[in-house]
Design an enzyme around this catalytic site. Structure first.
Site, mmCIF file in Angstrom:
data_model
loop_
_atom_site.group_PDB
_atom_site.id
_atom_site.type_symbol
_atom_site.label_atom_id
_atom_site.label_comp_id
_atom_site.label_asym_id
_atom_site.label_seq_id
_atom_site.Cartn_x
_atom_site.Cartn_y
_atom_site.Cartn_z
ATOM 1 N N HIS A 292 -5.438 -13.601 10.532
ATOM 2 C CA HIS A 292 -4.505 -12.481 10.460
ATOM 3 C C HIS A 292 -5.088 -11.191 11.022
ATOM 4 C CE1 HIS A 292 -2.082 -15.257 8.310
ATOM 5 N NE2 HIS A 292 -2.892 -15.315 7.275
ATOM 6 N N ARG B 53 1.726 -9.785 7.688
ATOM 7 C CA ARG B 53 3.133 -9.713 8.121
ATOM 8 C C ARG B 53 3.374 -8.897 9.383
ATOM 9 N NH1 ARG B 53 5.870 -9.391 2.176
ATOM 10 N NH2 ARG B 53 5.066 -11.395 1.524
ATOM 11 N N PRO C 22 0.815 -1.213 0.000
ATOM 12 C CA PRO C 22 0.000 0.000 0.000
ATOM 13 C C PRO C 22 0.853 1.270 0.000
ATOM 14 C CG PRO C 22 -0.815 -1.568 1.609
ATOM 15 C CD PRO C 22 0.474 -2.098 1.091
ATOM 16 N N GLU C 23 0.641 2.096 -0.985
ATOM 17 C CA GLU C 23 1.281 3.399 -1.063
ATOM 18 C C GLU C 23 0.151 4.432 -1.075
ATOM 19 O OE1 GLU C 23 4.244 3.434 -4.224
ATOM 20 O OE2 GLU C 23 4.570 1.291 -4.005
ATOM 21 N N ARG D 4 20.112 18.285 -2.456
ATOM 22 C CA ARG D 4 20.619 17.016 -1.946
ATOM 23 C C ARG D 4 21.504 16.401 -3.000
ATOM 24 N NH1 ARG D 4 16.816 14.663 2.054
ATOM 25 N NH2 ARG D 4 15.050 16.098 2.182
#
Length: 286
Positions: free
Chosen positions: A97, A116, A2-3, A155
């Site tokens: 889960h 996870r 998921p983003e 940067r």
DNA sequence: AGCTACTCCTGGTAGC
DNA sequence: TGCTACCAGGAGTAGC
């Protein structure tokens, strides 16, 4: 994984089912999902509160909680790799889960499911403290081609790890960074301070178009993990230009997509369309 | 300042 | 079939 587009999808679908609901009870099956709180403290903080709003910042989901009309704190969720939220009728069996369950009024429950166990659902009394340092929202007004170019210039980092850095720009992850870099034709190992203003403009446009389209398509599902709160897969994976397409033909030039590892992340790109990496000389020792 | 390595986790899969 | 070994990966942290 998921983003931003996946989290935005979850927020949009879960919001109408949560706003106005009162949390009547909690059930915690994996303590670490609470991010360091005890079961007892979490329960005391959350039970009896009402959800006032549901929104997103970067890849975090935020539930504003109130008690008798006063701000009572926030629930801050992060799905990490395999987290899911589902709102279901009370008694729904969410499977092995499920890590946290919030029982709501009107006979529903919010299930936080996470294979996870990297995801979190944390109670916070201070939102600033709950968030790490976060850069601008890539779809927000603050994030412009000009500000991106300025940030890249100040940067000296490789493009891919810099775009993954949530304090630089908030919400991109491994998949969408690869997609954005291919769309604008920049190599993941280009040094950030060697990106021209014109290329930064293309990168900015690529980020906005990839994320917007991915939100429209309710995110990407290519394995069994990400599903919307309705249990449906997203469909942006059908638009993938490079991610998971190692060895297959680039949709632009037909050359095979290559996979390398950059900053410990699988990285997919087209060597022909995305030019060269910046030479590594002089970056390490100055 | 910016890099690598390591940690947290499990399910899936490659190899034997 | 059944075992082991290894991999994916977001983000925090330690060490160079």
């Amino acid at each position: 994984m998921p983003e931003l587009p996946e989290v935005e999808t979850v927020v949009r679908l879960v919001r109408p089912k949560l706003v106005g609901r009162t949390i009547e009870g909690v059930h915690v099956s994996w303590l670490r999902s609470l991010g360091g709180s005890s079961r007892r403290a979490f329960e005391a903080a959350v039970v009896g509160t009402r959800v006032r709003a549901v929104w997103r910042r970067a890849k975090f989901l935020v539930f504003d909680l109130e008690r008798e009309g006063e701000v009572a704190g926030w629930l801050v969720g992060h799905l990490r790799m395999t987290g899911r939220f589902h709102v279901e009728p009370r008694g729904f069996e969410a499977g092995p889960h499920e890590r946290v369950r919030l029982d709501l009024d009107r006979g529903r429950s919010l299930h936080f499911i996470d294979v996870r166990k990297f995801g979190r659902l944390v109670f916070a009394t201070d939102l600033e403290e709950a968030f790490p340092a976060l850069g601008p929202e890539p779809l927000g007004e603050e994030f412009t081609a000009r500000s991106l170019h300025a940030g890249l210039s100040e940067r000296r980092r490789l493009l891919k790890p810099l775009l993954l850095d949530q304090s630089f720009v908030a919400g991109l992850g491994n998949i969408y960074v690869d997609e954005c870099l291919h769309l604008c034709g920049l190599h993941p190992e280009r040094r950030s301070d060697r990106v021209s203003a014109a290329d930064a403009g293309r990168l900015h446009a690529a980020i906005q178009s990839v994320l917007s389209e991915a939100i429209e398509r309710e995110g990407s599902s290519f394995d069994t993990f990400y599903r919307t709160p309705e249990g449906k897969p997203g469909s942006y994976q059908h638009q993938f230009r490079v991610y998971g397409r190692t060895g297959r033909a680039c949709r632009t030039c037909g050359d095979p997509i290559r996979r390398i590892v950059v900053a410990q992340r699988g990285t997919h790109f087209c060597p022909r369309c995305q030019g060269r990496a910046s030479p590594r000389t002089r970056t390490a020792r100055g």
